[in-house]
Design a protein around this motif. Structure first.
Motif, PDB file in Angstrom:
ATOM      1  N   LYS A  70      -9.072  14.387  -4.262  1.00 16.24           N
ATOM      2  CA  LYS A  70     -10.077  14.690  -5.285  1.00 16.24           C
ATOM      3  C   LYS A  70      -9.545  14.318  -6.667  1.00 16.24           C
ATOM      4  N   TRP A  71      -8.294  14.684  -6.930  1.00 15.52           N
ATOM      5  CA  TRP A  71      -7.663  14.341  -8.219  1.00 15.52           C
ATOM      6  C   TRP A  71      -7.637  12.834  -8.413  1.00 15.52           C
ATOM      7  N   ALA A  72      -7.265  12.105  -7.374  1.00  8.65           N
ATOM      8  CA  ALA A  72      -7.177  10.651  -7.474  1.00  8.65           C
ATOM      9  C   ALA A  72      -8.547  10.037  -7.730  1.00  8.65           C
ATOM     10  N   ARG A 123       0.815  -1.212   0.000  1.00  9.30           N
ATOM     11  CA  ARG A 123       0.000   0.000   0.000  1.00  9.30           C
ATOM     12  C   ARG A 123       0.850   1.264   0.000  1.00  9.30           C
ATOM     13  N   TRP A 124       1.947   1.235   0.754  1.00 10.08           N
ATOM     14  CA  TRP A 124       2.751   2.454   0.898  1.00 10.08           C
ATOM     15  C   TRP A 124       3.361   2.863  -0.439  1.00 10.08           C
ATOM     16  N   ALA A 125       3.848   1.879  -1.188  1.00  7.80           N
ATOM     17  CA  ALA A 125       4.387   2.172  -2.517  1.00  7.80           C
ATOM     18  C   ALA A 125       3.285   2.662  -3.446  1.00  7.80           C
ATOM     19  N   ALA A 126       2.074   2.129  -3.266  1.00  4.66           N
ATOM     20  CA  ALA A 126       0.948   2.551  -4.094  1.00  4.66           C
ATOM     21  C   ALA A 126       0.564   3.998  -3.800  1.00  4.66           C
ATOM     22  N   TYR A 127       0.464   4.354  -2.512  1.00  2.00           N
ATOM     23  CA  TYR A 127       0.158   5.738  -2.153  1.00  2.00           C
ATOM     24  C   TYR A 127       1.206   6.688  -2.719  1.00  2.00           C
ATOM     25  N   ALA A 128       2.475   6.339  -2.523  1.00  2.00           N
ATOM     26  CA  ALA A 128       3.555   7.206  -2.977  1.00  2.00           C
ATOM     27  C   ALA A 128       3.540   7.352  -4.496  1.00  2.00           C
ATOM     28  N   THR A 129       3.282   6.258  -5.204  1.00  2.00           N
ATOM     29  CA  THR A 129       3.200   6.314  -6.661  1.00  2.00           C
ATOM     30  C   THR A 129       2.123   7.291  -7.099  1.00  2.00           C
ATOM     31  N   SER A 130       0.958   7.189  -6.479  1.00  2.00           N
ATOM     32  CA  SER A 130      -0.176   8.019  -6.849  1.00  2.00           C
ATOM     33  C   SER A 130       0.064   9.493  -6.539  1.00  2.00           C
ATOM     34  N   VAL A 131       0.518   9.792  -5.327  1.00  2.00           N
ATOM     35  CA  VAL A 131       0.678  11.199  -4.939  1.00  2.00           C
ATOM     36  C   VAL A 131       1.843  11.847  -5.675  1.00  2.00           C
ATOM     37  N   ASN A 132       2.889  11.087  -5.993  1.00  2.00           N
ATOM     38  CA  ASN A 132       3.974  11.636  -6.815  1.00  2.00           C
ATOM     39  C   ASN A 132       3.475  11.985  -8.210  1.00  2.00           C
ATOM     40  N   GLN A 133       2.597  11.148  -8.750  1.00  2.00           N
ATOM     41  CA  GLN A 133       2.022  11.443 -10.065  1.00  2.00           C
ATOM     42  C   GLN A 133       1.206  12.729 -10.013  1.00  2.00           C
ATOM     43  N   TYR A 134       0.452  12.904  -8.926  1.00  2.00           N
ATOM     44  CA  TYR A 134      -0.339  14.124  -8.790  1.00  2.00           C
ATOM     45  C   TYR A 134       0.546  15.363  -8.794  1.00  2.00           C
ATOM     46  N   TRP A 135       1.554  15.367  -7.933  1.00  2.00           N
ATOM     47  CA  TRP A 135       2.393  16.560  -7.831  1.00  2.00           C
ATOM     48  C   TRP A 135       3.199  16.799  -9.101  1.00  2.00           C
ATOM     49  N   GLY A 136       3.437  15.737  -9.869  1.00  2.00           N
ATOM     50  CA  GLY A 136       4.088  15.917 -11.167  1.00  2.00           C
ATOM     51  C   GLY A 136       3.246  16.718 -12.140  1.00  2.00           C
ATOM     52  N   THR A 137       1.919  16.742 -11.909  1.00  2.00           N
ATOM     53  CA  THR A 137       1.028  17.543 -12.758  1.00  2.00           C
ATOM     54  C   THR A 137       0.877  18.970 -12.243  1.00  2.00           C
ATOM     55  N   GLN A 138       1.382  19.238 -11.048  1.00  2.00           N
ATOM     56  CA  GLN A 138       1.173  20.539 -10.421  1.00  2.00           C
ATOM     57  C   GLN A 138       2.427  21.408 -10.358  1.00  2.00           C
ATOM     58  N   ILE A 139       3.596  20.791 -10.298  1.00  2.00           N
ATOM     59  CA  ILE A 139       4.847  21.536 -10.125  1.00  2.00           C
ATOM     60  C   ILE A 139       5.784  21.221 -11.287  1.00  2.00           C
ATOM     61  N   ASP A 140       6.171  22.237 -12.023  1.00  2.00           N
ATOM     62  CA  ASP A 140       7.128  22.042 -13.114  1.00  2.00           C
ATOM     63  C   ASP A 140       8.461  21.551 -12.554  1.00  2.00           C
ATOM     64  N   GLY A 141       9.017  20.513 -13.178  1.00  2.00           N
ATOM     65  CA  GLY A 141      10.289  19.974 -12.714  1.00  2.00           C
ATOM     66  C   GLY A 141      10.198  19.279 -11.376  1.00  2.00           C
ATOM     67  N   GLN A 151      -2.199  24.103   5.231  1.00  2.00           N
ATOM     68  CA  GLN A 151      -1.976  24.052   3.783  1.00  2.00           C
ATOM     69  C   GLN A 151      -1.690  22.623   3.332  1.00  2.00           C
ATOM     70  N   ALA A 152      -0.922  21.881   4.118  1.00  2.00           N
ATOM     71  CA  ALA A 152      -0.662  20.478   3.791  1.00  2.00           C
ATOM     72  C   ALA A 152      -1.949  19.661   3.832  1.00  2.00           C
ATOM     73  N   ASP A 153      -2.853  19.993   4.765  1.00  2.00           N
ATOM     74  CA  ASP A 153      -4.166  19.348   4.787  1.00  2.00           C
ATOM     75  C   ASP A 153      -4.932  19.652   3.503  1.00  2.00           C
ATOM     76  N   CYS A 154      -4.897  20.914   3.098  1.00  2.00           N
ATOM     77  CA  CYS A 154      -5.590  21.335   1.884  1.00  2.00           C
ATOM     78  C   CYS A 154      -5.010  20.624   0.666  1.00  2.00           C
ATOM     79  N   TYR A 155      -3.696  20.540   0.603  1.00  2.00           N
ATOM     80  CA  TYR A 155      -3.043  19.821  -0.491  1.00  2.00           C
ATOM     81  C   TYR A 155      -3.463  18.351  -0.506  1.00  2.00           C
ATOM     82  N   ALA A 156      -3.588  17.758   0.687  1.00  2.00           N
ATOM     83  CA  ALA A 156      -4.013  16.360   0.760  1.00  2.00           C
ATOM     84  C   ALA A 156      -5.424  16.201   0.204  1.00  2.00           C
ATOM     85  N   GLY A 157      -6.314  17.141   0.545  1.00  2.00           N
ATOM     86  CA  GLY A 157      -7.668  17.099   0.012  1.00  2.00           C
ATOM     87  C   GLY A 157      -7.700  17.248  -1.492  1.00  2.00           C
TER      88      GLY A 157
END
Length: 297
Positions: free
Chosen positions: A217-219, A90-108, A207-213
């Motif tokens: 939603k994206w996921a 599960r931990w690798a799955a969560y990390a995979t998903s959230v890394n993909q999300y932030w890759g769409t939000q932050i250049d580089g 803010q970290a809570d907001c980012y988590a929300g």
């Protein structure tokens, strides 16, 4: 909440190297924990923390340090089906998903990895033990996690563990990684270790809570993401988790009194509001906790 059976897991999202990365740019020293009942209070107060050394302080002790890493094999964690079958994936799955999300939000965007551990571990932010709780260390860009303690923590706080609540915890820590990359973390830390309902520390956590929300939603909406079937019951569990880690709730459980001047993470109401705000946000601009004094919603 489930994992898509055919979705791919990034096995490199977990750091399974033996021991810790050692002392380094994060400040070094040992994390000092109080004894007796004080440990319980600190355990609760530190959940979702950023850098334990920033909260607890460090000393220059030269005592022997031990470091262990939990045996979480990711070699067999290849797909969502593996995460549905094996809790260790599960931990690798969560990390995979959230890394993909932030890759769409932050250049580089630079990925962060999860470091499971047990016992005690040396990090670039100082030495942590299994009772420190999940935290992000900016010195080595790792999210440290004692998986057994996380389940215990949910029980201690009077809420239930679930994949949705676990995803919320991990997403919160990755929110701190995003803050690190965006420079928000450094700016807030430059103001010192202030506490209080409107302190930089509380604003960082909300803010970290907001980012988590926003991530959850994206996921839930993204047909290509690893996570699917985020239900209203899952959202309720996430809200319960957010309520449980409010400073006021923790203070009431530990001492029976609420002291806003000592807050470092925000009240239950604040944490629920900003988590839900992120889930309903159309952009991350809605998560700017530093430009408003209306943190209660």
């Amino acid at each position: 909440m489930d994992f898509k059976n055919d979705a791919q897991i990034d096995s490199d999202s977990i750091d399974n190297s033996a021991g810790g990365p050692g002392r380094g740019g994060g400040g070094g020293g040992r994390i000092v924990l109080g004894g007796g009942a004080g440990i319980v209070v600190l355990i609760l107060a530190l959940v979702f923390g950023v850098n334990p050394g920033d909260i607890l302080g460090t000393d220059s002790g030269t005592g022997t340090e031990t470091s262990q890493s939990t045996a979480v094999s990711t070699s067999s964690c290849r797909t969502g089906a593996d995460a549905n079958r094996d809790p260790n994936c599960r931990w690798a799955a969560y990390a995979t998903s959230v890394n993909q999300y932030w890759g769409t939000q932050i250049d580089g965007y630079t990925k962060a990895r999860i470091k499971p551990f047990s016992g005690q571990i040396s990090t670039a932010c100082g030495t942590a033990d299994s009772q420190t709780g999940p935290f992000y260390c900016s010195g080595d860009k790792l999210v440290y996690l004692d998986t057994g303690f996380l389940s215990q923590l949910f029980t201690e706080l009077g809420t239930k563990s679930s994949t949705a609540a676990e995803a919320y915890v991990i997403a919160h820590e990755y929110g701190h990684h995003a803050q690190d990359l965006l420079g928000t973390l450094a700016k807030a830390h430059a103001s010192g270790n202030q506490t209080g309902a409107h302190s930089p520390s509380v604003r960082l956590e909300l803010q970290a809570d907001c980012y988590a929300g926003a991530y959850l939603k994206w996921a839930s909406d993204n047909p290509d993401d690893l996570i699917e079937n985020v239900t209203s019951a899952d959202i309720a569990k996430i809200v319960d988790a957010a309520k449980a880690v409010g400073d006021d709730h923790i203070q009431e459980q530990s001492s029976g009194r609420v002291n806003q001047d000592a807050w470092t993470h925000g009240s239950s109401k604040m944490r629920v509001y900003w988590t839900q705000r992120g889930f309903n946000a159309s952009s991350l601009a809605s998560c700017d906790t530093f430009s408003t004094n209306n943190l209660d919603g």
